[in-house]
Enzyme design. Structure first.
Site, PDB file in Angstrom:
ATOM      1  N   HIS A 157     -12.565   7.740  -3.415  1.00 27.90           N
ATOM      2  CA  HIS A 157     -13.043   6.430  -3.098  1.00 27.90           C
ATOM      3  C   HIS A 157     -14.428   5.913  -3.498  1.00 27.90           C
ATOM      4  O   HIS A 157     -14.742   4.779  -4.355  1.00 27.90           O
ATOM      5  CB  HIS A 157     -12.823   5.836  -1.579  1.00 27.90           C
ATOM      6  CG  HIS A 157     -11.379   6.168  -1.129  1.00 27.90           C
ATOM      7  ND1 HIS A 157     -11.167   6.967   0.039  1.00 27.90           N
ATOM      8  CD2 HIS A 157     -10.280   5.659  -1.485  1.00 27.90           C
ATOM      9  CE1 HIS A 157      -9.663   6.926   0.119  1.00 27.90           C
ATOM     10  NE2 HIS A 157      -9.157   5.995  -0.559  1.00 27.90           N
ATOM     11  N   ARG A 169      -4.429   7.700  -9.439  1.00 31.69           N
ATOM     12  CA  ARG A 169      -4.858   9.007  -9.493  1.00 31.69           C
ATOM     13  C   ARG A 169      -3.863   9.846 -10.329  1.00 31.69           C
ATOM     14  O   ARG A 169      -3.994  10.109 -11.639  1.00 31.69           O
ATOM     15  CB  ARG A 169      -4.765   9.963  -8.104  1.00 31.69           C
ATOM     16  CG  ARG A 169      -5.635   9.515  -7.228  1.00 31.69           C
ATOM     17  CD  ARG A 169      -5.757   9.662  -5.827  1.00 31.69           C
ATOM     18  NE  ARG A 169      -4.771   8.802  -5.362  1.00 31.69           N
ATOM     19  CZ  ARG A 169      -4.335   8.479  -3.947  1.00 31.69           C
ATOM     20  NH1 ARG A 169      -4.794   9.460  -3.263  1.00 31.69           N
ATOM     21  NH2 ARG A 169      -3.729   7.568  -3.735  1.00 31.69           N
ATOM     22  N   LYS A 174       0.763   1.906   8.325  1.00 35.45           N
ATOM     23  CA  LYS A 174       0.530   3.512   8.624  1.00 35.45           C
ATOM     24  C   LYS A 174      -0.302   3.720   9.845  1.00 35.45           C
ATOM     25  O   LYS A 174      -1.015   2.668  10.290  1.00 35.45           O
ATOM     26  CB  LYS A 174      -0.408   3.998   7.226  1.00 35.45           C
ATOM     27  CG  LYS A 174      -0.207   3.923   6.210  1.00 35.45           C
ATOM     28  CD  LYS A 174      -0.938   4.284   5.321  1.00 35.45           C
ATOM     29  CE  LYS A 174      -0.549   4.253   3.815  1.00 35.45           C
ATOM     30  NZ  LYS A 174      -1.722   4.216   2.712  1.00 35.45           N
ATOM     31  N   SER A 232      -6.982  10.682   1.385  1.00 40.00           N
ATOM     32  CA  SER A 232      -7.337  10.504   2.934  1.00 40.00           C
ATOM     33  C   SER A 232      -6.710  11.879   3.523  1.00 40.00           C
ATOM     34  O   SER A 232      -7.151  12.664   4.292  1.00 40.00           O
ATOM     35  CB  SER A 232      -7.280   9.271   3.430  1.00 40.00           C
ATOM     36  OG  SER A 232      -8.100   8.530   2.845  1.00 40.00           O
TER      37      SER A 232
END
Ligand code: ADP
Length: 158
Positions: A16, A89, A40, A127
């Protein structure tokens, strides 16, 4: 040019930070937005995520961090931003990111989504991976800023 960079940041990683630094070089002002109302179940509270992000970007002058609820396009508008930044990504990011961007553009044609490709060294990093590495005490310091490494280890000690 003003842009927003939305995400869960649960917690913020060097992946990030890489996107934040690179977009801060392109735009005049970058507002990082931590999404509150997320399906989430987060590991860190909103206050913890806000603190860790603010600490991690405090030396970058044109970056601020806020929390927001609801749609990213509204967050962008509220902040006078015409651009939404997202990081890509791997190929699997592409599908969902493209979907989100298309929906946003159909609702708000005046706001553009801009994708930055990940720095190669962070292409595997998420994460979730950072939390797993911390859980096994396998060197999370390489993946997240110092303030996050400390907090994440505290969580697992409890
Ligand atoms: P979200 O839950 O909205 O995907 P994240 O905090 O996981 O929120 O990610 C926020 C943004 O940062 C997304 O655009 C995501 O693709 C991007 N991102 C996450 N990790 C990386 C990384 N290692 N490199 C580049 N971009 C990343």
């Amino acid at each position: 040019m003003k842009a927003v960079y939305p995400g869960s940041f649960d917690p913020v990683t060097y992946g990030h930070i890489d996107i934040i630094k690179r977009s801060a070089n392109i735009v005049d002002e970058l507002v990082v937005g931590i999404l509150v109302n997320n399906s989430k179940k987060p590991m860190f509270t909103m206050e913890e995520r806000l603190y860790m992000l603010r600490e991690s970007v405090k030396d970058i002058p044109n970056v601020t961090v806020k929390t927001f609820e609801g749609m990213t396009i509204d967050f962008a508008r509220d902040n006078g931003a015409k651009v939404i930044i997202r990081g890509l990504r791997v190929i699997s990011d592409y599908e969902t990111e493209m979907q989100i961007a298309q929906v946003n553009r159909s609702i708000a044609p005046d706001i553009e989504t801009m994708f930055l490709s990940t720095g190669l060294e962070y292409s595997f990093l998420s994460s979730t991976i950072a939390k797993e590495v911390a859980y096994y005490d396998a060197g999370v310091e390489k993946l997240v800023p110092p303030v996050v490494a400390t907090k994440i280890k505290e969580k697992f000690k409890k």
